[in-house]
Motif scaffolding. Structure first.
Motif, PDB file in Angstrom:
ATOM      1  N   TYR A  41      -2.072  13.755   8.821  1.00  0.00           N
ATOM      2  CA  TYR A  41      -3.543  13.838   9.122  1.00  0.00           C
ATOM      3  C   TYR A  41      -4.040  14.689   7.802  1.00  0.00           C
ATOM      4  N   GLN A  42      -3.275  15.658   7.900  1.00  0.00           N
ATOM      5  CA  GLN A  42      -4.374  16.132   6.476  1.00  0.00           C
ATOM      6  C   GLN A  42      -4.148  15.057   4.866  1.00  0.00           C
ATOM      7  N   ALA A  43      -2.704  14.897   4.887  1.00  0.00           N
ATOM      8  CA  ALA A  43      -2.419  13.968   3.794  1.00  0.00           C
ATOM      9  C   ALA A  43      -3.347  12.439   3.846  1.00  0.00           C
ATOM     10  N   VAL A  44      -3.592  11.679   4.661  1.00  0.00           N
ATOM     11  CA  VAL A  44      -5.064  10.847   5.295  1.00  0.00           C
ATOM     12  C   VAL A  44      -5.858  11.718   4.525  1.00  0.00           C
ATOM     13  N   GLN A  45      -6.514  12.404   4.691  1.00  0.00           N
ATOM     14  CA  GLN A  45      -7.738  12.736   4.837  1.00  0.00           C
ATOM     15  C   GLN A  45      -7.875  13.812   2.762  1.00  0.00           C
ATOM     16  N   ALA A  46      -6.218  14.328   1.983  1.00  0.00           N
ATOM     17  CA  ALA A  46      -6.355  13.697   0.852  1.00  0.00           C
ATOM     18  C   ALA A  46      -6.589  12.736   0.041  1.00  0.00           C
TER      19      ALA A  46
ATOM     20  N   GLU B   6       8.564  -2.857   6.988  1.00  0.00           N
ATOM     21  CA  GLU B   6       8.419  -1.578   6.650  1.00  0.00           C
ATOM     22  C   GLU B   6       7.656  -0.949   4.974  1.00  0.00           C
ATOM     23  N   VAL B   7       7.305  -0.042   4.918  1.00  0.00           N
ATOM     24  CA  VAL B   7       6.448   0.681   4.585  1.00  0.00           C
ATOM     25  C   VAL B   7       6.927   1.778   3.952  1.00  0.00           C
ATOM     26  N   SER B   8       6.339   2.002   3.004  1.00  0.00           N
ATOM     27  CA  SER B   8       6.837   3.505   1.822  1.00  0.00           C
ATOM     28  C   SER B   8       5.629   4.284   1.261  1.00  0.00           C
ATOM     29  N   GLY B   9       5.512   5.493   0.767  1.00  0.00           N
ATOM     30  CA  GLY B   9       4.388   5.747   0.024  1.00  0.00           C
ATOM     31  C   GLY B   9       4.998   6.806  -0.884  1.00  0.00           C
ATOM     32  N   PRO B  10       4.081   8.098  -1.344  1.00  0.00           N
ATOM     33  CA  PRO B  10       3.788   9.067  -1.519  1.00  0.00           C
ATOM     34  C   PRO B  10       4.652  10.485  -0.776  1.00  0.00           C
TER      35      PRO B  10
ATOM     36  N   HIS C 117       0.632  -1.108   0.285  1.00  0.00           N
ATOM     37  CA  HIS C 117      -0.084  -0.131  -0.164  1.00  0.00           C
ATOM     38  C   HIS C 117       0.570   1.180  -0.153  1.00  0.00           C
ATOM     39  N   GLN C 118       0.206   2.592  -0.669  1.00  0.00           N
ATOM     40  CA  GLN C 118       0.787   3.934  -0.280  1.00  0.00           C
ATOM     41  C   GLN C 118       0.470   4.292   1.223  1.00  0.00           C
ATOM     42  N   CYS C 119       1.556   4.267   2.318  1.00  0.00           N
ATOM     43  CA  CYS C 119       1.982   4.423   3.266  1.00  0.00           C
ATOM     44  C   CYS C 119       2.507   6.082   3.387  1.00  0.00           C
ATOM     45  N   ILE C 120       1.562   7.015   4.653  1.00  0.00           N
ATOM     46  CA  ILE C 120       2.582   8.510   4.732  1.00  0.00           C
ATOM     47  C   ILE C 120       3.179   7.745   6.272  1.00  0.00           C
ATOM     48  N   VAL C 121       4.416   8.456   6.051  1.00  0.00           N
ATOM     49  CA  VAL C 121       5.937   8.123   6.671  1.00  0.00           C
ATOM     50  C   VAL C 121       5.927   9.074   6.883  1.00  0.00           C
ATOM     51  N   SER C 122       6.446   9.066   8.654  1.00  0.00           N
ATOM     52  CA  SER C 122       6.534   9.693   9.797  1.00  0.00           C
ATOM     53  C   SER C 122       7.898   9.582   9.458  1.00  0.00           C
ATOM     54  N   GLY C 123       8.844  10.948   9.247  1.00  0.00           N
ATOM     55  CA  GLY C 123      10.055  11.208   9.493  1.00  0.00           C
ATOM     56  C   GLY C 123      10.418  10.202   8.518  1.00  0.00           C
ATOM     57  N   THR C 124      11.844   9.837   9.132  1.00  0.00           N
ATOM     58  CA  THR C 124      12.210   9.157   8.905  1.00  0.00           C
ATOM     59  C   THR C 124      12.390   7.050   9.136  1.00  0.00           C
ATOM     60  N   ASN C 125      11.010   7.022   9.951  1.00  0.00           N
ATOM     61  CA  ASN C 125      10.545   5.716  10.309  1.00  0.00           C
ATOM     62  C   ASN C 125       9.604   4.891   9.122  1.00  0.00           C
ATOM     63  N   SER C 126      10.442   4.607   8.799  1.00  0.00           N
ATOM     64  CA  SER C 126       9.396   3.520   7.823  1.00  0.00           C
ATOM     65  C   SER C 126       9.147   2.196   8.239  1.00  0.00           C
ATOM     66  N   ARG C 127       9.688   1.670   9.199  1.00  0.00           N
ATOM     67  CA  ARG C 127       9.404   0.589   9.700  1.00  0.00           C
ATOM     68  C   ARG C 127       8.491   1.058  10.565  1.00  0.00           C
ATOM     69  N   TRP C 128       6.907   0.023  10.635  1.00  0.00           N
ATOM     70  CA  TRP C 128       6.060   0.181  11.638  1.00  0.00           C
ATOM     71  C   TRP C 128       6.081  -0.654  12.324  1.00  0.00           C
ATOM     72  N   HIS C 129       5.501  -0.950  13.655  1.00  0.00           N
ATOM     73  CA  HIS C 129       5.700  -2.220  14.281  1.00  0.00           C
ATOM     74  C   HIS C 129       4.367  -2.107  15.185  1.00  0.00           C
ATOM     75  N   PHE C 130       3.829  -3.991  15.582  1.00  0.00           N
ATOM     76  CA  PHE C 130       2.708  -3.313  15.603  1.00  0.00           C
ATOM     77  C   PHE C 130       2.663  -4.889  17.013  1.00  0.00           C
ATOM     78  N   GLU C 131       1.485  -4.630  17.779  1.00  0.00           N
ATOM     79  CA  GLU C 131       1.471  -5.901  18.375  1.00  0.00           C
ATOM     80  C   GLU C 131       0.186  -6.449  18.310  1.00  0.00           C
ATOM     81  N   SER C 132       0.323  -7.578  18.540  1.00  0.00           N
ATOM     82  CA  SER C 132      -1.466  -8.103  18.484  1.00  0.00           C
ATOM     83  C   SER C 132      -0.948 -10.330  19.453  1.00  0.00           C
ATOM     84  N   GLU C 133      -2.265 -10.947  19.648  1.00  0.00           N
ATOM     85  CA  GLU C 133      -1.985 -11.612  20.141  1.00  0.00           C
ATOM     86  C   GLU C 133      -1.628 -12.674  19.412  1.00  0.00           C
TER      87      GLU C 133
END
Length: 156
Positions: A88-93, A74-78, A51-67
């Motif tokens: 928030y505005q980029a998501v809204q767009a 590793e995410v990337s996007g425009p 997917h196209q992800c909106i990356v925050s700064g230099t942090n292109s690795r997203w971490h998740f917890e689950s059961e």
């Protein structure tokens, strides 16, 4: 750099700064219904790589917890930005999927035109700290600000 103190979000590198914890920021992974209609809905963190992800700064690795334990992707996007309101505005767009701090929309995502994604996977919260150099004498003004911020975070 001539600053008395700063606020840092995320894990601090070990250095010469003194850090005082202010709390944590929780995040939610979101997109707009229009983005999801066009690109599909991710079911798990590994789907985000497609997917196209909106990356925050230099942090292109997203971490998740689950059961099922912790997962990273590793995410990337425009777009890369370092401001929560700009994300928030980029998501809204309809530019992509993002992780936004819960305080931006609280829990009323639908009222903001957003869909919370992957309910079984929780982005790992990030610590918030106020930092200042070890060798620097703190002014009464800076000490008062630190005390005020710590008290405000405790009170929610």
């Amino acid at each position: 750099e001539g600053l008395e103190l700063g606020v840092r979000i995320g894990t601090l590198p070990s250095n010469t700064l003194i850090a005082r914890s202010l709390g944590i920021i929780e995040y939610t992974t979101v997109a707009t219904p229009r983005y999801l209609a066009k690109h599909g809905r991710p079911d798990a963190p590994l789907d985000l790589a497609q997917h196209q992800c909106i990356v925050s700064g230099t942090n292109s690795r997203w971490h998740f917890e689950s059961e099922h334990g912790r997962q990273s992707v590793e995410v990337s996007g425009p777009l890369r930005v370092n401001d929560a309101d700009a994300i928030y505005q980029a998501v809204q767009a309809d530019l992509g999927i993002a992780q936004i701090p819960d305080w931006i929309v609280r829990t009323d995502f639908e009222a903001h035109g957003l869909v919370a994604l992957m309910d079984d996977y929780y982005p790992i919260p990030k610590p918030v700290s106020i930092v200042y150099p070890q060798t620097r004498f703190l002014s009464q003004r800076a000490r008062s600000l630190i005390d005020f911020l710590v008290a405000e975070m405790r009170n929610g």
